[in-house]
Design a protein around this motif. Sequence first.
Motif, PDB file in Angstrom:
ATOM      1  N   ASP A 403       0.827  -1.211   0.000  1.00 43.62           N
ATOM      2  CA  ASP A 403       0.000   0.000   0.000  1.00 43.62           C
ATOM      3  C   ASP A 403       0.858   1.256   0.000  1.00 43.62           C
ATOM      4  O   ASP A 403       0.536   2.245  -0.655  1.00 43.62           O
ATOM      5  N   CYS A 404       1.959   1.234   0.772  1.00 43.36           N
ATOM      6  CA  CYS A 404       2.852   2.409   0.792  1.00 43.36           C
ATOM      7  C   CYS A 404       3.404   2.641  -0.620  1.00 43.36           C
ATOM      8  O   CYS A 404       3.437   3.785  -1.102  1.00 43.36           O
ATOM      9  N   LEU A 405       3.825   1.555  -1.272  1.00 41.36           N
ATOM     10  CA  LEU A 405       4.342   1.703  -2.637  1.00 41.36           C
ATOM     11  C   LEU A 405       3.251   2.252  -3.557  1.00 41.36           C
ATOM     12  O   LEU A 405       3.494   3.115  -4.394  1.00 41.36           O
ATOM     13  N   ARG A 406       2.036   1.746  -3.354  1.00 41.97           N
ATOM     14  CA  ARG A 406       0.947   2.171  -4.226  1.00 41.97           C
ATOM     15  C   ARG A 406       0.644   3.654  -4.088  1.00 41.97           C
ATOM     16  O   ARG A 406       0.405   4.334  -5.085  1.00 41.97           O
ATOM     17  N   ILE A 407       0.649   4.166  -2.860  1.00 43.16           N
ATOM     18  CA  ILE A 407       0.272   5.583  -2.756  1.00 43.16           C
ATOM     19  C   ILE A 407       1.388   6.498  -3.233  1.00 43.16           C
ATOM     20  O   ILE A 407       1.149   7.622  -3.615  1.00 43.16           O
ATOM     21  N   VAL A 408       2.618   5.986  -3.225  1.00 40.56           N
ATOM     22  CA  VAL A 408       3.708   6.813  -3.770  1.00 40.56           C
ATOM     23  C   VAL A 408       3.662   6.770  -5.305  1.00 40.56           C
ATOM     24  O   VAL A 408       3.836   7.786  -5.973  1.00 40.56           O
ATOM     25  N   ALA A 409       3.377   5.592  -5.855  1.00 40.03           N
ATOM     26  CA  ALA A 409       3.510   5.439  -7.310  1.00 40.03           C
ATOM     27  C   ALA A 409       2.217   5.649  -8.088  1.00 40.03           C
ATOM     28  O   ALA A 409       2.255   5.957  -9.270  1.00 40.03           O
ATOM     29  N   LEU A 410       1.082   5.466  -7.436  1.00 36.32           N
ATOM     30  CA  LEU A 410      -0.177   5.508  -8.200  1.00 36.32           C
ATOM     31  C   LEU A 410      -1.159   6.499  -7.587  1.00 36.32           C
ATOM     32  O   LEU A 410      -1.064   6.844  -6.415  1.00 36.32           O
ATOM     33  N   ASN A 411      -2.108   6.871  -8.414  1.00 30.83           N
ATOM     34  CA  ASN A 411      -3.179   7.753  -7.952  1.00 30.83           C
ATOM     35  C   ASN A 411      -4.286   6.843  -7.421  1.00 30.83           C
ATOM     36  O   ASN A 411      -5.284   6.618  -8.075  1.00 30.83           O
ATOM     37  N   ASP A 412      -4.061   6.312  -6.205  1.00 31.98           N
ATOM     38  CA  ASP A 412      -4.827   5.150  -5.796  1.00 31.98           C
ATOM     39  C   ASP A 412      -5.543   5.382  -4.462  1.00 31.98           C
ATOM     40  O   ASP A 412      -4.940   5.328  -3.395  1.00 31.98           O
ATOM     41  N   TRP A 413      -6.831   5.657  -4.525  1.00 34.50           N
ATOM     42  CA  TRP A 413      -7.568   5.968  -3.293  1.00 34.50           C
ATOM     43  C   TRP A 413      -7.712   4.752  -2.375  1.00 34.50           C
ATOM     44  O   TRP A 413      -7.663   4.879  -1.151  1.00 34.50           O
ATOM     45  N   VAL A 450      -6.245  12.079  -6.426  1.00 38.97           N
ATOM     46  CA  VAL A 450      -6.543  11.740  -5.035  1.00 38.97           C
ATOM     47  C   VAL A 450      -5.672  12.569  -4.084  1.00 38.97           C
ATOM     48  O   VAL A 450      -6.129  13.100  -3.063  1.00 38.97           O
ATOM     49  N   PHE A 451      -4.414  12.688  -4.444  1.00 33.71           N
ATOM     50  CA  PHE A 451      -3.445  13.383  -3.617  1.00 33.71           C
ATOM     51  C   PHE A 451      -3.877  14.847  -3.368  1.00 33.71           C
ATOM     52  O   PHE A 451      -3.865  15.332  -2.249  1.00 33.71           O
ATOM     53  N   GLU A 452      -4.324  15.503  -4.449  1.00 29.72           N
ATOM     54  CA  GLU A 452      -4.785  16.904  -4.336  1.00 29.72           C
ATOM     55  C   GLU A 452      -5.971  17.029  -3.395  1.00 29.72           C
ATOM     56  O   GLU A 452      -6.069  17.969  -2.613  1.00 29.72           O
ATOM     57  N   ILE A 453      -6.878  16.080  -3.477  1.00 34.86           N
ATOM     58  CA  ILE A 453      -8.075  16.130  -2.626  1.00 34.86           C
ATOM     59  C   ILE A 453      -7.681  16.043  -1.153  1.00 34.86           C
ATOM     60  O   ILE A 453      -8.136  16.827  -0.320  1.00 34.86           O
ATOM     61  N   VAL A 454      -6.796  15.082  -0.852  1.00 28.03           N
ATOM     62  CA  VAL A 454      -6.383  14.929   0.553  1.00 28.03           C
ATOM     63  C   VAL A 454      -5.702  16.225   1.014  1.00 28.03           C
ATOM     64  O   VAL A 454      -5.944  16.718   2.122  1.00 28.03           O
ATOM     65  N   LYS A 455      -4.900  16.808   0.140  1.00 24.66           N
ATOM     66  CA  LYS A 455      -4.212  18.072   0.460  1.00 24.66           C
ATOM     67  C   LYS A 455      -5.212  19.197   0.767  1.00 24.66           C
ATOM     68  O   LYS A 455      -4.995  20.001   1.667  1.00 24.66           O
ATOM     69  N   SER A 456      -6.326  19.196   0.017  1.00 29.42           N
ATOM     70  CA  SER A 456      -7.330  20.248   0.232  1.00 29.42           C
ATOM     71  C   SER A 456      -7.910  20.201   1.643  1.00 29.42           C
ATOM     72  O   SER A 456      -8.325  21.220   2.182  1.00 29.42           O
TER      73      SER A 456
END
Length: 780
Positions: A403-413, A450-456
């Motif tokens: 999962d850690c690899l996935r959130i770094v490499a993919l746009n994966d909610w 996904v990353f932008e949304i979490v940042k918001s």
Amino acid sequence: MVESFFDSLNEKQSQALRVPHDTVLQVVAGPGTGKTKLLVSRVAYLLLVCKLPPSDIIVTTFTKKAANEMKERLEKMLIDHPEIDLNRLQIGTFHSICFKYLKFYGKYIGLSKNVTIADTKDQRDLITTAIKNLDLDNVKDKRNTINEVKNFILKQKASGLFPDNVVTTTDTEAQYLQVYYEYQRLLAKHSALDFDDVLLHTDKLLQVRPECVSYVKHILIDEFQDTNDIQFNLMYKLSKYCSNSITIVGDADQSIYGFRNATYANFKKVETIALQRNQRFVKISLDQNYRSTNAILRLAENLMRHQTTRENKNLVSNNNLDTPVNYIKHRDEYDESCFIANRIYKIVNDPANKYTYNDVAVIVRVSRTFLAIEIDLTRRGIPYRIVKGLSFWELKEISMAVDCLRIVALNDWLAFKRVIEWFCAGCGAKLILKIEASVYSPEINKNDNVFEIVKSYVDGKLSGATAKAKQSLKQLISVIENCKLEIEKLTTLQCFEYIMTKFDLIDNVLKKKTSKKDEAEILSDINANIKELKNQIVNYDPEKDDLLQKAHEKTFIEQEMLNGGTDNKESENINDTIVDSSKLKFIQQFLEHVHLAEIVSSEVENDKGKVTLTTIHGSKGLEWSAVFIPSIVNNILPSKFALDQHDYFAPDSLIDEERRCFYVAITRAKEQLFLSTYDVVMNDIMVAKSSCFLDEIPKSCYKIISSFVTPSPTYGLGGMYVVQPKTFVVKKIVRHHSTATNIPPTVLGSTGMTYNPVTGAVVRPVNNNQPTSTYIKKEE
Ligand code: ATP
Ligand code: MG
């Protein structure tokens, strides 16, 4: 070169080899009769003699490992024919072959090129979300129900049914069907396919665009007895343009995937269809066994005579060794594992055998049996490898690392959500649901990022996070940003280690683990598993995958041209995307690879190799000189499920499938076979009973050997541990007393056994305060 391979086939194999390629060829034969050998030779024959281009041949195997082995064998056979590009051969599991088609042609059925695979935990999470979203009365908040829904969906998919095609008969089923609809909607939102979807969507693709496979000229399937409905239908769709050019090989007696709706009745169906379609059909059976001794074959056959429906077989061995099969009844599984370790040591170190540890396997019905055996192998200093199936990816430390690899490499909610749950203090279910709603909302998540949304939520553009939640989300975001920034500068291994350190993975996993083991032991398990994952990463060769992918895409592009040009803009850039060698791309490729491959340990071997520990299902198609089958007891082999559900009048009961499992395990052995069992009574209750299958085998089929256990005098509570490793292995079985102070610290598994690796003492707590008894186990 290749001629000598063809010459090594026997008469019936040669006959099958030379059947014209536009024929439906069925080879149904017992274990070790050379079906797989024939299949590989037939591929070479089709390439060399029938002059079929490699890209026009599809070969499906049961595991990725089997596919690799076949390819290696073909490379050796065709060494004098460099003009044949084996990279273009379509060889692999059904799933991996289909996934390649979907990656390229998925656009025709609305799939994105970036489609990913949802693993088991994604599936579970999505089913849970689907149930929540639908707010269904019957299926709310029931843990069992999630499993039931999952099984319901699995069953529909194995039969090739999308929600629109499912017919329900009860209210509950109707509700499950709604969940199925919602689950599919959620998967689509994530551009994800679950494992079964890969087949289902390929089926759909080939309905819409059958011309995608118009160039395919022959399809070959190994282990055909384990194909289910959807695979069966796919076989015909993949061979739409050459449905009379099929080679299938298998053995009804080895059908062990009934629980996934596989059925050996598919052999008969192929024959019927061939007759209906007036196709040339040839059926060949092989009866010369090249693997096992006559003693092993006789025992296996005597067991299988108890099947409710089956034709008797008469396999003849070409091995004249007269070693008998060994049968041992132990006191319990701990005596058994000690015996196995000692015996493996003995047979490998006996120069008469010329075995290395590679020639030995311990085959179990359920992987928990490994536990006791691993301890004794370690104590004996015997190297071993566990053939890890998908369960490896379900281990907490491994799934968290992925999962850690996935959130770094993919746009994966899906992975992002779990990582927030694990790592972010202050982020409760309510907030996570809110973030999820924003991620799913096309108005809010305009860039699909996904990353932008979490940042918001951190910078307050979207409201709902408390100060504490903001703080922890901010920390998570900075970890991800750092990782993305740094990893390009690092080697692959450093990059993995960097991500693991930044996420403080080991500490976080430790917090989540609930086990009776002590911390040091859990830590050592976690480290060993992470090491295995690192091995996988280091040994993963993206270039090899790229090469194959490029070769296949070349075929697909050529095919599109032939089918009237291409509207596939992406295909023009295919080389660009493949050449991209950034670390992110590497991780993405690696993740795709792990989702499609079952993992086999890849550590460097020492001179004497390693003993293989595998489940029966992992042992399919393989062979070893010496095989140990431990814990042949009721509720393990046959399984409890099969015993509980057993219907004695059913024509093909679950017990029959369990018997076939036992048969598969037995027939992996070439020379030496050790069957072992035990009866255990505790507090007058029988907790383990020797398997009913053993009663079915005539005593004349095996030699009973003793495990040499002699009871010694009782020492009393707190007694001493005596260790004389050269001559004795001391096993001290102590009935637990609350005042005992000398119980070794290590706690094993759920049985409550304690074990001291230094003294070799095993302590078993029992509820009453009975006196201690000690046994000395004499080494043979
Ligand atoms: P299973 O049903 O377990 O998958 P199988 O029928 O596929 O078995 P193979 O694995 O192909 O059997 O062959 C079993 C062993 O017999 C292998 O070691 C193989 O090399 C050997 N073998 C097969 N055919 C021949 C032959 N004609 N001559 C010598 N050895 C052979
Ligand atoms: Mg085989």
